[in-house]
Design a protein around this motif. Structure first.
Motif, mmCIF file in Angstrom:
data_model
loop_
_atom_site.group_PDB
_atom_site.id
_atom_site.type_symbol
_atom_site.label_atom_id
_atom_site.label_comp_id
_atom_site.label_asym_id
_atom_site.label_seq_id
_atom_site.Cartn_x
_atom_site.Cartn_y
_atom_site.Cartn_z
ATOM 1 N N ASP A 1 0.738 -1.292 0.175
ATOM 2 C CA ASP A 1 0.038 0.197 0.134
ATOM 3 C C ASP A 1 0.824 1.370 0.079
ATOM 4 O O ASP A 1 0.562 2.250 0.757
ATOM 5 C CB ASP A 1 -0.966 -0.234 1.100
ATOM 6 N N ARG A 2 2.055 1.029 -0.438
ATOM 7 C CA ARG A 2 2.795 2.252 -0.810
ATOM 8 C C ARG A 2 2.255 3.399 -1.595
ATOM 9 O O ARG A 2 1.299 3.261 -2.581
ATOM 10 C CB ARG A 2 4.077 1.900 -1.200
ATOM 11 N N LYS A 3 2.553 4.727 -1.527
ATOM 12 C CA LYS A 3 2.059 5.584 -2.357
ATOM 13 C C LYS A 3 2.981 6.096 -3.399
ATOM 14 O O LYS A 3 3.111 7.244 -4.172
ATOM 15 C CB LYS A 3 2.147 7.155 -1.326
ATOM 16 N N ASP A 4 3.844 5.181 -4.142
ATOM 17 C CA ASP A 4 4.571 5.085 -5.262
ATOM 18 C C ASP A 4 3.797 5.775 -6.564
ATOM 19 O O ASP A 4 2.839 5.156 -6.596
ATOM 20 C CB ASP A 4 5.401 3.937 -5.557
ATOM 21 N N LYS A 5 4.463 6.455 -7.213
ATOM 22 C CA LYS A 5 4.088 6.666 -8.652
ATOM 23 C C LYS A 5 4.950 6.068 -9.679
ATOM 24 O O LYS A 5 6.056 6.156 -9.599
ATOM 25 C CB LYS A 5 3.844 8.315 -9.052
ATOM 26 N N VAL A 6 3.933 5.085 -10.620
ATOM 27 C CA VAL A 6 4.844 4.350 -11.308
ATOM 28 C C VAL A 6 4.824 4.691 -12.898
ATOM 29 O O VAL A 6 3.644 4.922 -13.388
ATOM 30 C CB VAL A 6 4.467 2.816 -11.378
ATOM 31 N N LYS A 7 5.673 5.385 -13.340
ATOM 32 C CA LYS A 7 5.785 5.997 -14.873
ATOM 33 C C LYS A 7 5.572 4.802 -15.934
ATOM 34 O O LYS A 7 6.222 3.753 -15.807
ATOM 35 C CB LYS A 7 6.947 6.737 -15.116
ATOM 36 N N SER A 8 4.771 5.244 -16.934
ATOM 37 C CA SER A 8 4.690 4.272 -18.136
ATOM 38 C C SER A 8 5.826 4.371 -18.967
ATOM 39 O O SER A 8 6.673 5.253 -18.994
ATOM 40 C CB SER A 8 3.407 4.741 -19.064
ATOM 41 N N PRO A 9 6.058 3.193 -19.780
ATOM 42 C CA PRO A 9 7.455 3.112 -20.581
ATOM 43 C C PRO A 9 7.612 4.165 -21.513
ATOM 44 O O PRO A 9 8.776 4.641 -21.726
ATOM 45 C CB PRO A 9 7.168 1.860 -21.056
ATOM 46 N N ASP A 10 6.568 4.686 -22.189
ATOM 47 C CA ASP A 10 6.661 5.742 -22.974
ATOM 48 C C ASP A 10 6.928 7.184 -22.051
ATOM 49 O O ASP A 10 6.982 8.296 -22.731
ATOM 50 C CB ASP A 10 5.594 5.903 -24.031
ATOM 51 N N GLY A 11 6.817 7.290 -20.778
ATOM 52 C CA GLY A 11 6.868 8.472 -19.791
ATOM 53 C C GLY A 11 5.930 9.479 -20.060
ATOM 54 O O GLY A 11 6.071 10.616 -19.580
ATOM 55 N N LYS A 12 4.728 9.031 -20.732
ATOM 56 C CA LYS A 12 3.581 9.890 -20.762
ATOM 57 C C LYS A 12 2.488 10.066 -19.789
ATOM 58 O O LYS A 12 1.857 10.740 -19.566
ATOM 59 C CB LYS A 12 3.067 9.724 -21.786
ATOM 60 N N GLN A 13 2.575 8.755 -18.844
ATOM 61 C CA GLN A 13 1.592 8.661 -17.799
ATOM 62 C C GLN A 13 2.155 8.209 -16.461
ATOM 63 O O GLN A 13 3.268 7.379 -16.707
ATOM 64 C CB GLN A 13 0.299 7.753 -18.181
ATOM 65 N N GLU A 14 1.560 8.103 -15.384
ATOM 66 C CA GLU A 14 1.954 7.664 -13.919
ATOM 67 C C GLU A 14 0.875 7.326 -13.542
ATOM 68 O O GLU A 14 -0.188 7.525 -13.584
ATOM 69 C CB GLU A 14 2.383 8.889 -13.027
ATOM 70 N N ALA A 15 0.916 5.803 -12.889
ATOM 71 C CA ALA A 15 -0.039 5.093 -12.103
ATOM 72 C C ALA A 15 0.351 5.200 -10.622
ATOM 73 O O ALA A 15 1.192 5.050 -10.434
ATOM 74 C CB ALA A 15 -0.063 3.556 -12.686
ATOM 75 N N TYR A 16 -0.786 5.218 -9.685
ATOM 76 C CA TYR A 16 -0.716 5.033 -8.452
ATOM 77 C C TYR A 16 -1.742 4.788 -7.955
ATOM 78 O O TYR A 16 -3.141 4.575 -8.499
ATOM 79 C CB TYR A 16 -0.208 6.741 -7.993
ATOM 80 N N ILE A 17 -1.771 4.384 -6.485
ATOM 81 C CA ILE A 17 -2.902 3.861 -5.680
ATOM 82 C C ILE A 17 -3.384 4.780 -4.839
ATOM 83 O O ILE A 17 -2.655 5.455 -4.143
ATOM 84 C CB ILE A 17 -2.690 2.609 -4.876
ATOM 85 N N SER A 18 -4.753 5.257 -4.824
ATOM 86 C CA SER A 18 -5.259 6.132 -3.948
ATOM 87 C C SER A 18 -6.576 5.508 -3.329
ATOM 88 O O SER A 18 -7.338 5.289 -4.010
ATOM 89 C CB SER A 18 -5.374 7.598 -4.426
ATOM 90 N N GLU A 19 -6.780 5.551 -1.968
ATOM 91 C CA GLU A 19 -7.573 5.040 -1.487
ATOM 92 C C GLU A 19 -8.237 3.861 -1.865
ATOM 93 O O GLU A 19 -9.285 3.207 -1.960
ATOM 94 C CB GLU A 19 -9.022 5.898 -1.457
ATOM 95 N N GLY A 20 -7.225 2.727 -2.097
ATOM 96 C CA GLY A 20 -7.509 1.363 -2.424
ATOM 97 C C GLY A 20 -7.825 1.121 -4.038
ATOM 98 O O GLY A 20 -7.878 -0.133 -4.379
ATOM 99 N N ASN A 21 -7.771 2.203 -4.625
ATOM 100 C CA ASN A 21 -7.932 2.213 -5.971
ATOM 101 C C ASN A 21 -6.772 2.421 -7.077
ATOM 102 O O ASN A 21 -6.032 3.622 -6.432
ATOM 103 C CB ASN A 21 -9.294 2.975 -6.711
#
Length: 739
Positions: free
Chosen positions: A155-175
């Motif tokens: 349940d870390r707050k990391d932001k994971v960048k997409s391979p093309d560098g255009k997007q970031e994914a993360y988890i907030s409130e379980g989603n």
């Protein structure tokens, strides 16, 4: 009559000036006398960056010297000027420095090899080899204290960048959410996450940056190990410590893989068979074309291990590998290599009764070819060259008539199956490869054969260089050092060869009788008898007190056949004892100086469990035992090690193997040693033994070491162990220490 004979032999020994005090001094001096003063042996050997060079450390008549091997030039030279470095270092650390006793044993070269990096007392330094200028490194980040048992909630707050560098994914409130980095728009991708069952912060983007896989994660309550530091160094009052520590039978987290099509906002849930019965679901990765992802599923109980592929187009799972066993799949020893072509997979399995390499078709899940076969064991795959379709592997037992545990290296042609030996000598080969696997340095030896150092071609094993400076045991032998003996005998079935080592004292007299002491560690995760040369083996010093010491690999340990290994399953109390006893009796039949009427045993951790188990389950043979930090009841110890061998769910076998439950059976003389801060094996495991022995009115000795973690006992424990064996096996009192 027996005691009188033993006493007479001892009196005879001491009549020649061997007092118990002198024997202790002889044991204490053993390592310094032979290893440091007389043995010119090897230490570290390491490759140098992206080159064909290697550095190594060895003892010479001068002291400890660093050398550099250039495999291309077939040359050996000093790694650097040790006198100049010592002079420069002395000024920096403000301490006189002997050039042949430098305060470091390992180093690194800079990329162009004009500098070396090393550490002294945890301070990092750089030495410029042009002028031997030494400076402290800018990066003095201390090494992190790593705890092997930590449970990391996803349940870390990391932001994971997409391979093309255009997007970031993360988890907030379980989603799961995705941010468009150009527009800063945040998009909620999942809607069913919650505090109690949330999407994992381990997020895996597909190579095309259009898909994500992460698991819906249901955490489990984690058991804590609570310890009390009675005697902290920085304050008077005790402290407490707490560690994550799941035990056999505890609930575990559940992961369910879900794929998301980011642009479409679509979720694909993959139904994993027996998902609630998982021990682990991990190692998620995408194929290069973003068509499917794969993951490993280890079913609890360790009798099935599956690699699944999740196809995005169908939303279905298909097994790539489905490994099953009636006993256990040893999951920590599994190996997989995915080919760049995405079509093939290398896998190691014991399905035919021996540990071998298989080539799989990724799309059909079928075995294309069994690459190795026979009554021998592949220990590991070292390197795969996909262009040449070759691999290098380490194996043991291929050459008949030799110790089957000796490690040797081979190359294999994947397509035609041809195996090329790279290290043919009858020895245990410790190998270091260059980064491109063109050359390797081979230090080969046996317990009863001093090391030889050579440089070989990794193509055919041909020796291209044998350094003039070789390990030399001549002075040690002249000073009285005695070579250990490798010995084999038939095990419990009268057919299987059991292998071990016999160590005699340096003043050994074949006309005398010597009690026998076994050092035991029967953990099924490996084999444990040393195979490489060393002047001082684990129980060499103990032998100097007037014992013959032995180490044996019985059934139930690894690196032989699957049937050999399976003896341990749900049966850790076995510990190979029937084989060990048969081996010692066979050795005594050949060597009458071995007194197997007076046998002691000691060990730590799983070996501590074994040492006490010897007195409980085989009291007719083992008379004296010293058990340190033992895992005395497998229900008390860590989940991953014990469920691997004892199975799940927790059954009656756990109780049957428990030294606590069986403490009432104790005969002979037992000493228990425990570090109060052991965060490997719960200290309560030993304390519950103590409690039960008291309830059963049994006599024993107990040594608690404040501030100490998982231990064989350290210097004080070693002294207590010696005293215990001297008293109960030699029948004499130890030296008086409180003078």
């Amino acid at each position: 009559m027996r005691k009188l004979l033993l006493f007479t032999l001892l009196i005879s020994s001491f009549a020649y000036g061997q007092t118990i005090d002198s024997l202790y001094k002889q044991a204490d001096r053993f390592r310094d006398k032979y290893t440091d003063k007389y043995y010119y042996g090897l230490s570290d050997i390491k490759p140098v960056n992206e080159s064909h060079s290697f550095w190594y450390l060895t003892r010479t008549p001068k002291g400890s010297e660093f050398f550099l091997i250039n495999a291309d030039k077939k040359e050996v030279s000093p790694a650097f000027d040790q006198q100049k470095l010592a002079t420069a270092l002395a000024k920096v650390i403000n301490k006189e420095t002997d050039p042949y006793k430098l305060p470091f044993r390992t180093l690194q070269y800079s990329k162009n090899m004009d500098s070396i990096y090393f550490s002294v007392d945890e301070t990092k330094y750089t030495c410029l080899l042009a002028d031997y200028t030494i400076s402290k490194d800018k990066d003095q980040t201390p090494r992190n204290d790593y705890y092997w048992g930590g449970i990391f909630k996803e349940d870390r707050k990391d932001k994971v960048k997409s391979p093309d560098g255009k997007q970031e994914a993360y988890i907030s409130e379980g989603n799961l959410w995705v941010t468009d980095l150009a527009t800063k728009e945040n998009k909620k991708i999942s809607i069913d996450g919650s505090v109690s069952e949330y999407y994992s912060s381990n997020i895996y983007w597909s190579p095309d940056s259009k898909k994500i896989v992460c698991c819906k994660y249901r955490p489990a309550e984690t058991r804590k190990l609570l310890l009390i530091a009675s005697s902290p160094k920085d304050q008077l009052q005790p402290k407490t410590e707490e560690y994550d520590y799941p035990k056999p039978g505890d609930a575990l987290p559940i992961r369910r893989p879900v794929a998301f099509l980011v642009d479409e906002g679509k979720a694909i849930e993959f139904k994993v068979p027996d998902v609630e019965a998982q021990f682990s679901l991990d190692d998620i990765k995408w194929d290069k074309e973003s068509r499917y992802f794969t993951f490993s599923f280890n079913k609890r109980g360790h009798q099935q291990y599956v690699i699944y592929a999740g196809d995005i187009s169908t939303g279905k799972l298909r097994p790539v590998v489905d490994e099953k066993s009636q006993t256990f799949v040893y999951y920590n020893a599994l190996y997989q290599h995915w080919f760049e072509n995405g079509k093939e997979l290398l896998w190691i399995s014991e399905r035919d009764g021996w540990r071998h390499i298989y080539l799989y078709d990724v799309f059909t899940g079928m075995v294309k070819k069994q690459l190795t076969k026979g009554e021998w064991v592949v220990k590991s795959v070292v390197n795969v060259d996909e262009k040449k379709r070759t691999l290098i592997f380490k194996a043991c037992g291929m050459d008949k008539g030799e110790d089957p545990y000796l490690e040797k290296y081979y190359s294999l042609n994947i397509d035609n199956g041809k195996i090329q030996p790279l290290t043919p000598e009858n020895a245990n080969h410790n190998v270091t490869f260059s980064s491109d696997y063109t050359y390797f340095v081979d230090s080969y030896s046996r317990v009863d054969l001093s090391p030889t150092l050579v440089v070989r071609s990794a193509t055919d094993g041909k020796v291209i260089l044998k350094p003039q400076q070789q390990p030399d045991i001549t002075k040690a032998v002249e000073a009285g050092w005695r070579m250990p003996e490798v010995f084999s005998a038939k095990g419990r079935d009268g057919q299987t060869d059991i292998w071990g080592v016999i160590i005699r004292p340096s003043d050994f007299d074949p006309t005398k009788k010597y009690p026998v002491i076994e050092y035991i560690y029967a953990g099924p995760h490996d084999s444990h008898v040393p195979k490489s040369f060393a002047i001082s083996q684990r129980c060499s010093e103990l032998a100097e007190l007037g014992f013959i010491t032995v180490m044996i690999d019985g059934m139930g340990t690894a690196n032989r056949s699957k049937a050999f290994h399976d003896v341990c399953w749900k049966n850790l109390k076995d510990a190979g004892f029937p084989d060990r006893i048969a081996w010692m009796k066979a050795a005594a039949a050949k060597y009458p100086e071995m007194d197997v009427e007076h046998v002691g045993i000691y060990g730590a951790s799983a070996g501590g469990q074994n040492a006490m188990g010897a007195l409980l389950f085989h009291p007719g043979f083992y008379k004296v035992g010293v058990a340190a930090c033992g895992c005395h009841d497998n229900r008390m110890d860590k989940i991953w090690w014990n469920e691997q061998w004892m199975g799940y769910p927790v059954g009656k076998e756990y109780e049957e193997c428990s030294n606590v439950v069986n403490a009432k059976l104790l005969q002979g003389n037992l000493m228990l040693i425990l570090g109060e801060l052991d965060n490997n094996v719960d200290p309560s495991s030993t304390l519950q033994v103590v409690d039960e022995l008291i309830k059963q009115n049994k006599e024993f000795e107990f040594v608690m070491l404040p501030g100490v973690r998982h231990t064989l006992g350290g210097d004080y424990g070693e002294r207590k162990r010696r005293d215990f064996f001297v008293k109960h096996l030699l029948g004499i009192e130890a030296p008086v220490w409180n003078k």
